[in-house]
Scaffold this motif. Structure first.
Motif, PDB file in Angstrom:
ATOM      1  N   ASN A 201       0.803  -1.173  -0.144  1.00  0.00           N
ATOM      2  CA  ASN A 201       0.120  -0.014   0.065  1.00  0.00           C
ATOM      3  C   ASN A 201       0.808   1.319  -0.011  1.00  0.00           C
ATOM      4  O   ASN A 201       0.599   2.274  -0.721  1.00  0.00           O
ATOM      5  CB  ASN A 201      -0.987   0.111   1.224  1.00  0.00           C
ATOM      6  CG  ASN A 201      -2.126  -0.989   1.030  1.00  0.00           C
ATOM      7  OD1 ASN A 201      -2.120  -1.627  -0.019  1.00  0.00           O
ATOM      8  ND2 ASN A 201      -3.011  -1.096   2.089  1.00  0.00           N
ATOM      9  N   ASN A 231      -2.665  -9.987 -14.571  1.00  0.00           N
ATOM     10  CA  ASN A 231      -3.661  -9.622 -13.512  1.00  0.00           C
ATOM     11  C   ASN A 231      -5.042  -9.276 -14.585  1.00  0.00           C
ATOM     12  O   ASN A 231      -4.877  -8.835 -15.495  1.00  0.00           O
ATOM     13  CB  ASN A 231      -3.202  -8.485 -12.695  1.00  0.00           C
ATOM     14  CG  ASN A 231      -2.739  -8.728 -11.309  1.00  0.00           C
ATOM     15  OD1 ASN A 231      -3.357  -9.278 -10.370  1.00  0.00           O
ATOM     16  ND2 ASN A 231      -1.222  -8.968 -11.569  1.00  0.00           N
ATOM     17  N   ALA A 234      -9.949  -6.080 -13.254  1.00  0.00           N
ATOM     18  CA  ALA A 234     -10.504  -5.610 -11.842  1.00  0.00           C
ATOM     19  C   ALA A 234      -9.456  -5.707 -10.988  1.00  0.00           C
ATOM     20  O   ALA A 234      -9.054  -4.726 -10.149  1.00  0.00           O
ATOM     21  CB  ALA A 234     -11.556  -6.823 -11.681  1.00  0.00           C
ATOM     22  N   ALA A 235      -8.311  -6.626 -11.161  1.00  0.00           N
ATOM     23  CA  ALA A 235      -7.460  -6.525 -10.028  1.00  0.00           C
ATOM     24  C   ALA A 235      -6.324  -5.285 -10.368  1.00  0.00           C
ATOM     25  O   ALA A 235      -5.703  -4.804  -9.283  1.00  0.00           O
ATOM     26  CB  ALA A 235      -6.477  -7.836 -10.131  1.00  0.00           C
ATOM     27  N   GLU A 237      -7.461  -2.392 -11.451  1.00  0.00           N
ATOM     28  CA  GLU A 237      -8.156  -1.383 -11.219  1.00  0.00           C
ATOM     29  C   GLU A 237      -7.982  -1.307  -9.748  1.00  0.00           C
ATOM     30  O   GLU A 237      -8.056  -0.348  -9.098  1.00  0.00           O
ATOM     31  CB  GLU A 237      -9.562  -1.376 -11.543  1.00  0.00           C
ATOM     32  CG  GLU A 237     -10.451  -0.234 -11.097  1.00  0.00           C
ATOM     33  CD  GLU A 237      -9.910   1.156 -11.201  1.00  0.00           C
ATOM     34  OE1 GLU A 237     -10.196   2.053 -10.646  1.00  0.00           O
ATOM     35  OE2 GLU A 237      -9.567   1.371 -12.481  1.00  0.00           O
ATOM     36  N   SER A 238      -8.137  -2.516  -8.933  1.00  0.00           N
ATOM     37  CA  SER A 238      -8.127  -2.232  -7.352  1.00  0.00           C
ATOM     38  C   SER A 238      -6.692  -1.905  -6.751  1.00  0.00           C
ATOM     39  O   SER A 238      -6.646  -1.125  -5.838  1.00  0.00           O
ATOM     40  CB  SER A 238      -8.043  -3.856  -6.872  1.00  0.00           C
ATOM     41  OG  SER A 238      -8.079  -3.997  -5.572  1.00  0.00           O
ATOM     42  N   ARG A 239      -5.765  -2.145  -7.763  1.00  0.00           N
ATOM     43  CA  ARG A 239      -4.282  -1.330  -7.363  1.00  0.00           C
ATOM     44  C   ARG A 239      -4.281  -0.149  -7.525  1.00  0.00           C
ATOM     45  O   ARG A 239      -3.913   0.708  -6.531  1.00  0.00           O
ATOM     46  CB  ARG A 239      -3.238  -2.050  -8.233  1.00  0.00           C
ATOM     47  CG  ARG A 239      -3.046  -3.524  -7.729  1.00  0.00           C
ATOM     48  CD  ARG A 239      -1.679  -3.963  -7.988  1.00  0.00           C
ATOM     49  NE  ARG A 239      -1.330  -5.280  -7.851  1.00  0.00           N
ATOM     50  CZ  ARG A 239      -0.309  -5.669  -7.354  1.00  0.00           C
ATOM     51  NH1 ARG A 239       0.988  -5.160  -7.162  1.00  0.00           N
ATOM     52  NH2 ARG A 239      -0.080  -7.091  -7.163  1.00  0.00           N
ATOM     53  N   ALA A 241      -6.805   1.807  -7.363  1.00  0.00           N
ATOM     54  CA  ALA A 241      -7.762   2.550  -6.577  1.00  0.00           C
ATOM     55  C   ALA A 241      -7.115   2.642  -5.142  1.00  0.00           C
ATOM     56  O   ALA A 241      -7.199   3.586  -4.359  1.00  0.00           O
ATOM     57  CB  ALA A 241      -9.024   1.737  -6.459  1.00  0.00           C
ATOM     58  N   THR A 242      -6.230   1.492  -4.737  1.00  0.00           N
ATOM     59  CA  THR A 242      -5.646   1.774  -3.418  1.00  0.00           C
ATOM     60  C   THR A 242      -4.516   2.603  -3.499  1.00  0.00           C
ATOM     61  O   THR A 242      -4.395   3.257  -2.485  1.00  0.00           O
ATOM     62  CB  THR A 242      -4.999   0.276  -3.165  1.00  0.00           C
ATOM     63  OG1 THR A 242      -6.107  -0.629  -3.276  1.00  0.00           O
ATOM     64  CG2 THR A 242      -4.392   0.265  -1.940  1.00  0.00           C
ATOM     65  N   ARG A 248      -2.486   7.319  -7.947  1.00  0.00           N
ATOM     66  CA  ARG A 248      -3.040   6.743  -9.084  1.00  0.00           C
ATOM     67  C   ARG A 248      -2.434   7.630 -10.240  1.00  0.00           C
ATOM     68  O   ARG A 248      -2.161   7.157 -11.282  1.00  0.00           O
ATOM     69  CB  ARG A 248      -4.341   6.744  -9.032  1.00  0.00           C
ATOM     70  CG  ARG A 248      -5.291   6.538 -10.334  1.00  0.00           C
ATOM     71  CD  ARG A 248      -6.605   6.397 -10.149  1.00  0.00           C
ATOM     72  NE  ARG A 248      -7.370   5.727 -11.285  1.00  0.00           N
ATOM     73  CZ  ARG A 248      -8.146   4.687 -11.227  1.00  0.00           C
ATOM     74  NH1 ARG A 248      -8.424   4.392 -10.030  1.00  0.00           N
ATOM     75  NH2 ARG A 248      -8.731   4.172 -12.163  1.00  0.00           N
TER      76      ARG A 248
END
Length: 292
Positions: A201, A231, A234-235, A237-239, A241-242, A248
């Motif tokens: 993170n 990946n 969706a995976a 995009e998850s990164r 977003a995090t 970003r």
């Protein structure tokens, strides 16, 4: 006197050689040197047809101490797991590139030696999942942890395919350089060999797609490429977003350079490559991983 002493020594040494060459004194049944070669297995023949002939790639699954680091405590790769892994590598990695740009390009640029190791190797920075040397050789560890009866695509990506795409990116970068502007985006945030102390993170918030991406710019670039194609959308995009409002935009700026590099320099659309890789990953369950 000195001359005679030398002659006497020479005669003594010669006598020793004569004695040593007496065949009657040689224990031929207990030589310390091996006299037999390992037999050719069905796997060896399969590798010949599926790796050496089409790609000019050698696969070593027997432990070869001339190809390994002596400071690591390594064990041989299991035969059946090696068979399964190399069938998967061919389908998911080699043939994915065949599909995107043709087998001639794959044959030209893939590493020429793939080495399989049964366990994991450790250094002061942590465990090693894979190694590449000068674009010529890739070593894959942890082969003996593969559960052939229940293949996990996520595990395969973590152990093998992310590493293989990563190292392949380095090979392509060595042939054709990417935009040097990439190196300056996170120039002040790279931490070198201390990357393993960075949490995911925290790396994302800094605009690096993984902790290892915080090592240096070249590793950052290769991580962007390898993580993107292994990946799902969706995976990925998850990164992003995090990564949040700060990380970003940096990641998106970096990815634009990576995407354009692959398209302009190699004619490879990363979205298409990811689609191919994901489809082939989903086909693993349909593969015969044992029959040669």
């Amino acid at each position: 006197m000195k001359k005679y002493f030398i002659y006497a020594c020479l005669l003594l040494v010669a006598g020793c050689f004569v004695s040593c060459n007496n065949d009657e004194d040689i224990d031929t049944k207990n030589s310390i040197f091996g006299s037999t070669e390992e037999g050719v297995t069905g796997f060896d023949e399969w590798l010949l047809s599926n790796y050496i002939y089409p790609y000019n790639v050698q696969v070593k699954y027997r432990l070869d101490d001339t190809e390994t680091e002596v400071t690591y405590d390594l064990v041989p790769a299991d035969y059946d797991r090696s068979v399964a892994l190399m069938k998967i590598v061919k389908h998911v990695w080699m043939e994915a590139y065949d599909e995107i740009w043709g087998i001639d390009m794959t044959r030209t640029y893939v590493p020429k030696l793939i080495q399989l190791i049964g366990n994991v190797a450790y250094t002061e920075s942590g465990m090693i999942l894979g190694q590449a040397e000068g674009g010529l050789k890739v070593t894959l560890f942890r082969v003996n942890e593969i559960n052939v009866g229940s293949i996990s695509a996520a595990q395969l990506n973590e152990f093998y395919f992310k590493t293989m795409h990563h190292e392949f990116t380095h090979i392509l970068n060595q042939k054709k350089a990417y935009d040097p502007a990439y190196d300056r985006i996170s120039e002040s945030d790279y931490v070198g060999s201390s990357w393993y102390q960075v949490r995911l993170n925290d790396a994302l918030a800094k605009g690096c797609i993984s902790p290892y991406a915080m090592d240096r710019a070249t590793e950052d670039f290769a991580e962007m490429m390898s993580i993107y194609v292994t990946n799902t959308a969706a995976a990925w995009e998850s990164r992003l977003a995090t990564a949040g409002a700060t990380g970003r935009p940096i990641l998106e700026k970096k990815f634009e350079i990576v995407y354009n590099y692959m398209l302009d320099s190699w004619g490879v659309d990363l979205d298409k490559l990811r689609e191919i890789v994901q489809r082939r990953q989903n086909e693993i369950s349909k593969l015969d991983l044992s029959t040669l």
